[in-house]
Design a protein around this motif. Structure first.
Motif, PDB file in Angstrom:
ATOM      1  N   PHE A 442      28.510 -65.639  63.758  1.00  0.00           N
ATOM      2  CA  PHE A 442      27.308 -66.168  64.376  1.00  0.00           C
ATOM      3  C   PHE A 442      27.555 -66.054  66.001  1.00  0.00           C
ATOM      4  CE2 PHE A 442      30.727 -69.238  64.345  1.00  0.00           C
ATOM      5  CZ  PHE A 442      30.218 -70.360  65.544  1.00  0.00           C
ATOM      6  N   PHE A 443      26.431 -66.639  66.542  1.00  0.00           N
ATOM      7  CA  PHE A 443      26.534 -66.691  68.294  1.00  0.00           C
ATOM      8  C   PHE A 443      27.924 -66.952  68.644  1.00  0.00           C
ATOM      9  CE2 PHE A 443      25.168 -70.616  67.363  1.00  0.00           C
ATOM     10  CZ  PHE A 443      25.742 -71.577  68.209  1.00  0.00           C
ATOM     11  N   GLY A 444      28.538 -67.702  68.244  1.00  0.00           N
ATOM     12  CA  GLY A 444      29.625 -68.084  68.960  1.00  0.00           C
ATOM     13  C   GLY A 444      31.060 -67.313  68.470  1.00  0.00           C
ATOM     14  N   ALA A 445      30.830 -66.491  67.297  1.00  0.00           N
ATOM     15  CA  ALA A 445      31.993 -65.827  66.959  1.00  0.00           C
ATOM     16  C   ALA A 445      31.572 -64.292  67.331  1.00  0.00           C
ATOM     17  CB  ALA A 445      32.414 -65.774  65.456  1.00  0.00           C
ATOM     18  N   ALA A 446      30.463 -63.858  67.603  1.00  0.00           N
ATOM     19  CA  ALA A 446      30.187 -62.715  67.874  1.00  0.00           C
ATOM     20  C   ALA A 446      30.966 -61.647  68.737  1.00  0.00           C
ATOM     21  CB  ALA A 446      28.547 -62.590  68.352  1.00  0.00           C
ATOM     22  N   HIS A 447      31.218 -62.617  69.885  1.00  0.00           N
ATOM     23  CA  HIS A 447      31.902 -61.831  71.038  1.00  0.00           C
ATOM     24  C   HIS A 447      33.339 -61.651  70.676  1.00  0.00           C
ATOM     25  CE1 HIS A 447      33.379 -60.849  74.957  1.00  0.00           C
ATOM     26  NE2 HIS A 447      34.179 -61.678  74.805  1.00  0.00           N
ATOM     27  N   ALA A 465      33.939 -57.278  53.829  1.00  0.00           N
ATOM     28  CA  ALA A 465      33.048 -58.443  54.193  1.00  0.00           C
ATOM     29  C   ALA A 465      32.812 -59.586  53.229  1.00  0.00           C
ATOM     30  CB  ALA A 465      31.533 -57.881  54.429  1.00  0.00           C
ATOM     31  N   ARG A 466      33.850 -59.485  51.889  1.00  0.00           N
ATOM     32  CA  ARG A 466      33.687 -60.249  50.989  1.00  0.00           C
ATOM     33  C   ARG A 466      33.627 -61.894  51.479  1.00  0.00           C
ATOM     34  NH1 ARG A 466      38.613 -57.985  47.269  1.00  0.00           N
ATOM     35  NH2 ARG A 466      39.375 -57.617  49.501  1.00  0.00           N
ATOM     36  N   GLN A 467      34.188 -62.211  52.350  1.00  0.00           N
ATOM     37  CA  GLN A 467      34.459 -63.653  52.740  1.00  0.00           C
ATOM     38  C   GLN A 467      33.569 -64.033  53.916  1.00  0.00           C
ATOM     39  OE1 GLN A 467      38.527 -64.670  53.488  1.00  0.00           O
ATOM     40  NE2 GLN A 467      39.131 -63.778  51.462  1.00  0.00           N
ATOM     41  N   ILE A 468      32.568 -63.247  54.155  1.00  0.00           N
ATOM     42  CA  ILE A 468      31.613 -63.505  55.208  1.00  0.00           C
ATOM     43  C   ILE A 468      30.385 -64.132  54.650  1.00  0.00           C
ATOM     44  CG2 ILE A 468      30.041 -62.549  56.810  1.00  0.00           C
ATOM     45  CD1 ILE A 468      31.797 -60.305  57.272  1.00  0.00           C
ATOM     46  N   ASN A 469      30.282 -65.405  54.917  1.00  0.00           N
ATOM     47  CA  ASN A 469      29.291 -66.143  54.074  1.00  0.00           C
ATOM     48  C   ASN A 469      27.897 -66.508  54.920  1.00  0.00           C
ATOM     49  OD1 ASN A 469      30.012 -68.077  56.088  1.00  0.00           O
ATOM     50  ND2 ASN A 469      31.552 -69.192  54.479  1.00  0.00           N
ATOM     51  N   PHE A 470      27.809 -65.948  56.237  1.00  0.00           N
ATOM     52  CA  PHE A 470      26.545 -66.053  56.969  1.00  0.00           C
ATOM     53  C   PHE A 470      26.578 -65.322  58.196  1.00  0.00           C
ATOM     54  CE2 PHE A 470      24.786 -68.445  60.615  1.00  0.00           C
ATOM     55  CZ  PHE A 470      23.363 -68.517  60.371  1.00  0.00           C
ATOM     56  N   ILE A 471      25.302 -64.818  58.477  1.00  0.00           N
ATOM     57  CA  ILE A 471      25.426 -64.127  59.807  1.00  0.00           C
ATOM     58  C   ILE A 471      24.098 -64.302  60.520  1.00  0.00           C
ATOM     59  CG2 ILE A 471      24.234 -62.056  58.615  1.00  0.00           C
ATOM     60  CD1 ILE A 471      25.952 -60.095  60.488  1.00  0.00           C
ATOM     61  N   ASP A 472      24.030 -64.606  61.735  1.00  0.00           N
ATOM     62  CA  ASP A 472      22.824 -64.796  62.565  1.00  0.00           C
ATOM     63  C   ASP A 472      22.363 -63.648  63.248  1.00  0.00           C
ATOM     64  OD1 ASP A 472      24.363 -64.711  64.766  1.00  0.00           O
ATOM     65  OD2 ASP A 472      23.859 -66.865  65.290  1.00  0.00           O
ATOM     66  N   TYR A 473      21.470 -63.839  64.099  1.00  0.00           N
ATOM     67  CA  TYR A 473      20.871 -62.891  65.016  1.00  0.00           C
ATOM     68  C   TYR A 473      21.878 -62.069  65.799  1.00  0.00           C
ATOM     69  CZ  TYR A 473      17.967 -59.910  68.239  1.00  0.00           C
ATOM     70  OH  TYR A 473      17.698 -59.198  69.284  1.00  0.00           O
ATOM     71  N   GLY A 475      24.993 -61.961  65.387  1.00  0.00           N
ATOM     72  CA  GLY A 475      25.776 -61.296  64.688  1.00  0.00           C
ATOM     73  C   GLY A 475      25.363 -60.005  64.202  1.00  0.00           C
ATOM     74  N   VAL A 476      24.106 -59.929  63.892  1.00  0.00           N
ATOM     75  CA  VAL A 476      23.577 -58.871  63.561  1.00  0.00           C
ATOM     76  C   VAL A 476      23.337 -57.624  64.726  1.00  0.00           C
ATOM     77  CG1 VAL A 476      21.142 -57.813  62.736  1.00  0.00           C
ATOM     78  CG2 VAL A 476      22.009 -59.830  61.608  1.00  0.00           C
ATOM     79  N   ASP A 477      22.812 -58.291  65.470  1.00  0.00           N
ATOM     80  CA  ASP A 477      22.609 -57.226  66.779  1.00  0.00           C
ATOM     81  C   ASP A 477      24.156 -56.794  67.287  1.00  0.00           C
ATOM     82  OD1 ASP A 477      21.075 -56.308  69.153  1.00  0.00           O
ATOM     83  OD2 ASP A 477      22.499 -57.802  70.241  1.00  0.00           O
TER      84      ASP A 477
END
Length: 521
Positions: A442-447, A465-473, A475-477
């Motif tokens: 998410f935005f806090g972990a993307a950097h 990515a088996r343990q990735i449970n969520f991604i926001d914009y 992270g996608v970008d």
């Protein structure tokens, strides 16, 4: 019927009661009322209210919360922590004990009840999870110190003005230490020592009630020594009177609104924590939203019947469970027993010496501190222990409702700090660098994750990515930009065994054909 039972939940369990279970609940309710009597009076004095308002808060609010709540054993009523915040919130606006002060306390109770009820109607039961257990521990620790310091003038027989913070109270006490009244100190210390002895030797006995009764009897038997010791003001015994609230006073409502939100959250966190701990022992499922609605309704309606803010009481709820309550009728009977005492026993309360009440409140303050939980918190999590210390310090240095907000912000800060650094393990598979990522992007972990990707040496990068449970914009970008950077260098970015939801979010940005990221099962 499901719709009706959600509006009137007591229709589910009330028809199942038998004569035997009702008799059991009647006796359990009597035990709870005996425990509630001295506590309720003490909490009213802590809140700066006349003694009878403590009894009022243990009648109508308890009835509403018991009938409309979801817990079989949770008992509500006035509590020490809530009383401290009430006093700290309203005392700057009016003289404690005055009619204006009582009106503002009841208005604050009504506003907090509206806030709680709205949270329940909107099914925001999970909101109270933002107030962590470490915040509650720290606030309770600080509140116990605030309560103790606030009662020391009564214990010592000093007539001092109330102060805004604990440190100012301590400074005022030290400046008047030469004016201590010996008889008052003797009664207060006797109450405290007797209560401690009973708690250690006979923990199941109502130690607070016995110690108050014994010391009051001593003061009555020796008038030559204790005649000048102040007593609890007498009041005319009657049922809780209707108290019309100044709902059109917008200025007062706006001034009380921040405190109402803080008190509402504190009451809900306390009540739900107690309900959940009891349900773990009774194997009962708790409906958090229903419990929140019941708490809100009890304070909204209770305020019109002279009841100050109430929340779950751990001592009374624990007694309810241990004594074998069969249903919420034990809480209903407890409220009715208190109402009976308020009607016919008001004259007895006037014989209670105020220093003895102060000693009893000091005993309650010591019991508020959860020493075992604090030690466990230190062993398990240093960051959460720091949150507890910060909340306790804020409670001593700031206004109490501000201390709750400070603790919540500290909890969120440490939570975001942890989640902003997801677990990343880097291994090599031939010419590819493989990153095993655990957590949310998410935005806090993307950097942080972007920096780890750019440290990879080879052009081929694989994210397990088996343990990735969520991604926001954000992270996608970030992943799209990193995939294009690797493409320009002649490499690629591959996600291995990514959850379907993560894949869908990554393909939404530019469409399935244009997505620069490769996916691998």
């Amino acid at each position: 019927m499901p719709r009706l039972s959600s509006l009137l939940p007591f229709l589910v369990w009330l028809p199942r009661q038998s004569g035997r279970s009702l008799l059991q609940d009647l006796l359990v309710g009597l035990s709870g009322a005996i425990l509630a009597l001295p506590q309720s009076i003490a909490y009213a004095l802590i809140a700066g209210l006349p003694a009878e308002y403590g009894l009022y808060a243990a009648i109508v609010p308890v009835l509403i919360a018991s009938l409309f709540g979801s817990s079989w054993h949770l008992i509500c009523g006035p509590t020490a922590a809530i009383s401290v915040v009430l006093y700290a919130s309203v005392s700057p606006l009016a003289v404690s004990g005055s009619d204006d002060y009582v009106t503002l306390v009841l208005l604050l109770t009504f506003l907090a009840g509206i806030f709680q009820w709205l949270l329940g109607m909107l099914r925001f039961g999970a909101v109270v999870n933002f107030v962590s257990h470490s915040v509650v521990l720290g606030f309770t620790l600080g509140a116990a110190v605030v309560i103790a310091l606030g009662q020391l003038p009564n214990l010592l027989g000093l007539d001092l003005r109330s102060q805004a913070t604990a440190l100012k109270t301590l400074e005022s006490l030290l400046s008047h230490v030469g004016e201590i009244d010996g008889p008052s100190l003797a009664l207060g210390v006797a109450t405290l020592l007797l209560g401690l002895a009973l708690k250690r030797l006979r923990p199941r006995w109502p130690g607070l009630l016995i110690s108050l009764f014994s010391v009051s009897l001593l003061a009555w038997a020796l008038p030559s020594w204790f005649a000048q010791v102040p007593r609890v003001p007498a009041f005319i015994g009657h049922l809780p009177p209707l108290s019309p609230l100044p709902l059109l006073d917008v200025e007062s409502m706006l001034r009380l609104l921040p405190s109402a939100v803080a008190l509402g959250m504190l009451g809900l966190v306390t009540s739900l924590s107690i309900a959940r701990s009891l349900s773990a022992r009774s194997e009962q499922l708790i409906d958090a939203d229903q419990e929140i609605r019941a708490q809100g309704a009890s304070n909204m309606i209770g305020a019109w019947f002279s009841g100050s803010l109430s929340s779950g009481s751990f001592t009374r709820s624990g007694l309810n469970l241990e004594a074998g309550a069969r249903s919420p009728m034990a809480g209903v009977f407890s409220a009715l027993w208190v109402a009976l005492f308020a009607l016919i026993g008001a004259g007895l309360i006037a014989h209670l010496p105020i220093p003895a009440m102060a000693g009893g409140i000091l005993l309650i303050s010591w019991g508020l501190i959860d020493h075992r939980a604090i030690r466990a918190l230190l062993r398990v999590s240093r960051s959460e222990f720091l949150v507890m210390l910060l909340t306790a310090a804020a409670t001593l240095l700031l206004e109490l409702q501000t201390a709750i907000y400070a603790g919540v912000l500290a909890s969120l800060f440490f939570y975001l700090k942890r989640t902003s650094r997801p677990r990343v393990q880097q291994v090599c598979e031939g010419e590819a660098d493989v990153l095993r990522v655990g957590g949310s992007i998410f935005f806090g972990a993307a950097h942080y994750l972007q920096a780890r990707l750019q440290r990879c040496q080879g052009p081929q990068v694989v994210i397990d990515a088996r343990q990735i449970n969520f991604i926001d914009y954000s992270g996608v970008d970030m992943l799209h930009r990193e995939a294009r950077r690797l493409q320009r260098a002649g490499g690629s970015l591959t996600l291995r065994r990514a959850p379907l939801q993560v894949i869908e979010e990554l393909r939404k940005l530019e469409g399935q054909e244009a997505c620069p990221i490769l996916f691998e099962d």
